[in-house]
Motif scaffolding. Structure first.
Motif, mmCIF file in Angstrom:
data_model
loop_
_atom_site.group_PDB
_atom_site.id
_atom_site.type_symbol
_atom_site.label_atom_id
_atom_site.label_comp_id
_atom_site.label_asym_id
_atom_site.label_seq_id
_atom_site.Cartn_x
_atom_site.Cartn_y
_atom_site.Cartn_z
ATOM 1 N N LYS A 114 34.641 3.812 36.208
ATOM 2 C CA LYS A 114 34.251 5.205 36.420
ATOM 3 C C LYS A 114 33.935 5.886 35.092
ATOM 4 C CE LYS A 114 36.987 5.796 40.639
ATOM 5 N NZ LYS A 114 38.149 6.477 41.259
ATOM 6 N N LEU A 117 30.714 4.658 33.888
ATOM 7 C CA LEU A 117 29.644 5.256 34.671
ATOM 8 C C LEU A 117 29.277 6.636 34.119
ATOM 9 C CD1 LEU A 117 27.807 5.418 37.193
ATOM 10 C CD2 LEU A 117 29.777 6.310 38.444
ATOM 11 N N LEU A 171 19.712 5.761 39.520
ATOM 12 C CA LEU A 171 21.107 6.124 39.765
ATOM 13 C C LEU A 171 21.330 6.489 41.230
ATOM 14 C CD1 LEU A 171 23.935 6.700 38.640
ATOM 15 C CD2 LEU A 171 23.168 9.021 38.117
ATOM 16 N N PHE A 172 20.413 7.257 41.787
ATOM 17 C CA PHE A 172 20.517 7.644 43.194
ATOM 18 C C PHE A 172 20.439 6.416 44.094
ATOM 19 C CE2 PHE A 172 18.395 8.881 47.176
ATOM 20 C CZ PHE A 172 19.344 9.753 47.673
ATOM 21 N N TYR A 174 21.107 3.257 43.338
ATOM 22 C CA TYR A 174 22.299 2.424 43.194
ATOM 23 C C TYR A 174 23.474 3.019 43.971
ATOM 24 C CZ TYR A 174 26.304 0.070 41.144
ATOM 25 O OH TYR A 174 27.471 -0.625 40.977
ATOM 26 N N THR A 175 23.672 4.337 43.863
ATOM 27 C CA THR A 175 24.765 4.995 44.573
ATOM 28 C C THR A 175 24.593 4.839 46.079
ATOM 29 O OG1 THR A 175 24.934 6.617 42.794
ATOM 30 C CG2 THR A 175 26.011 7.168 44.851
ATOM 31 N N ARG A 176 23.354 4.966 46.550
ATOM 32 C CA ARG A 176 23.097 4.866 47.986
ATOM 33 C C ARG A 176 23.319 3.437 48.489
ATOM 34 N NH1 ARG A 176 18.210 4.834 51.083
ATOM 35 N NH2 ARG A 176 17.014 4.717 49.165
ATOM 36 N N THR A 178 25.315 1.124 47.237
ATOM 37 C CA THR A 178 26.709 0.673 47.148
ATOM 38 C C THR A 178 27.652 1.494 48.010
ATOM 39 O OG1 THR A 178 26.964 2.045 45.158
ATOM 40 C CG2 THR A 178 26.450 -0.282 44.836
ATOM 41 N N SER A 179 27.147 2.485 48.715
ATOM 42 C CA SER A 179 28.000 3.272 49.606
ATOM 43 C C SER A 179 28.245 2.484 50.892
ATOM 44 C CB SER A 179 27.351 4.615 49.925
ATOM 45 O OG SER A 179 26.154 4.430 50.668
ATOM 46 N N ARG A 289 26.527 -2.678 36.338
ATOM 47 C CA ARG A 289 25.757 -1.444 36.211
ATOM 48 C C ARG A 289 25.848 -0.911 34.782
ATOM 49 N NH1 ARG A 289 29.759 2.259 39.948
ATOM 50 N NH2 ARG A 289 31.571 2.168 38.575
#
Length: 357
Positions: A114, A117, A171-172, A174-176, A178-179, A289
């Motif tokens: 974190k 990140l 970034l968006f 990757y976040t989407r 891995t959710s 990442r």
């Protein structure tokens, strides 16, 4: 009290079996009985202590070890010297301590991840933003000599804005991906045709940078149930990675093949290129990442990213029930996307109302 009971018992027993006309047992006989019983008791106690001292010692070690583990020493392990119940207890305690240690290490890495990140996002977003602000300040203060320099400042600011948008999009994405609620829009696609389209679009970019492209595609269609947009994104990321880190002039090889093995049919996409070698540690971290193996390996003409391209590509492959692996030897990079012929895994169902046919 126990001795009194024992004495009374033997005295009573002796009286009950006394020879007629003998009023009581002589003192010598009672003395012998007590001596015999005492000797038996002493031998029993010594024998019991001798036979159980190792078990008692092991129990004490178990107690000390549990105190050490409870005190935070999760690296403590009991030696596997017994095969009985106590040995199994020690083995279970060792397994428990190992699981606790792994869990704590996992939480520590998660916390560290974190922080990385936040640091990575801050750094990668700040760099192009700072450049944009610098160029805009020059333009606002009319700090340019002529119209050509004005155009150059505007162009540089625009390119930095595009870079910033690309970083935010990565970034968006990757976040989407891995959710836990990530979804795929599955449809039946000819993977052979899709790869041919991607290769045709990639050719001009590669030619500009002195890279030739070689392809090896099957002659027959290879229908697959997948999300074409996401698979295209994964392949694009691998191709751009090859473009950035290939030796110039160089060759990028693209191939596709169907594989049968392990009771299932898969499609394997391979993207190969030659670049500067990396270490084993760098190779193992390449899909992390924000990780960049070596910025100095990157071509100066290629715009740097956030280090999310390979992470996004692997996340997409795994959403489809497959994976991406790298085989590296002496600067030869062989990325392999493996996709199951059945499409996405059972855990990844198509969206309701998605584009599935």
């Amino acid at each position: 009290m126990l001795w009194s009971f024992v004495a009374s018992f033997f005295v009573g027993f002796g009286a009950s079996v006394a020879v007629p006309n003998v009023p009581e047992i002589p003192g010598r006989i009672v003395y012998n009985i007590f001596m015999s019983f005492g000797t038996f008791s002493l031998v029993f106690i010594l024998t019991f202590f001798f036979l159980t001292r190792r078990t008692i010692g092991y129990l004490l070690r178990l107690s000390e070890g549990l105190e050490a583990i409870a005190g935070g020493d999760l690296g403590y392990r009991f030696p596997a010297v017994r095969e009985d119940e106590l040995g199994r207890i020690a083995g279970n305690i060792n397994a428990m301590a190992e699981k606790l240690e792994l869990q704590i290490e996992k939480e520590r890495r998660s916390e560290q991840s974190k922080m990385e990140l936040i640091t990575g996002v801050s750094h990668d977003l700040r760099t192009p933003l700072t450049s944009m602000i610098g160029y805009l300040e020059l333009l606002t203060a009319k700090g340019y000599r002529d119209e050509s320099e004005y155009d150059r400042f505007v162009g540089n600011a625009y390119n930095k804005a595009l870079q910033l948008k690309e970083l935010i999009d990565d970034l968006f994405e990757y976040t989407r991906l891995t959710s836990h609620d990530a979804k795929l829009r599955l449809m039946t696609v000819d993977l052979n045709e899709l790869l041919g389209q991607i290769e045709a679009e990639f050719q001009p970019l590669a030619r500009e940078r002195g890279i030739s492209v070689e392809t090896s595609l099957p002659r027959t269609p290879l229908p697959m149930k997948l999300d074409p947009d996401k698979i295209r994104r994964a392949i694009d990321n691998l191709l751009m990675n090859a473009l950035k880190f290939s030796l110039k002039p160089g060759v990028v090889r693209i191939s596709l093949a169907a594989r049968d093995g392990g009771g299932r049919r898969t499609a394997e996409i391979r993207i190969e290129n030659d670049g500067r070698p990396i270490t084993r540690e760098q190779e193992e971290r390449l899909f992390e990442r924000f990780y960049k193996a070596d910025d100095s390996r990157e071509s100066s003409s290629a715009r740097g990213g956030a280090g999310l391209g390979l992470s996004i590509a692997r996340s997409i492959a795994r959403l489809h029930g497959g994976d991406i692996r790298l085989r590296h030897a002496d600067g030869h990079y062989d990325f392999r996307i493996e996709l199951p012929a059945g499409g996405a895994s059972a855990a990844e169902q198509p969206e309701s109302g998605g584009y599935v046919r």
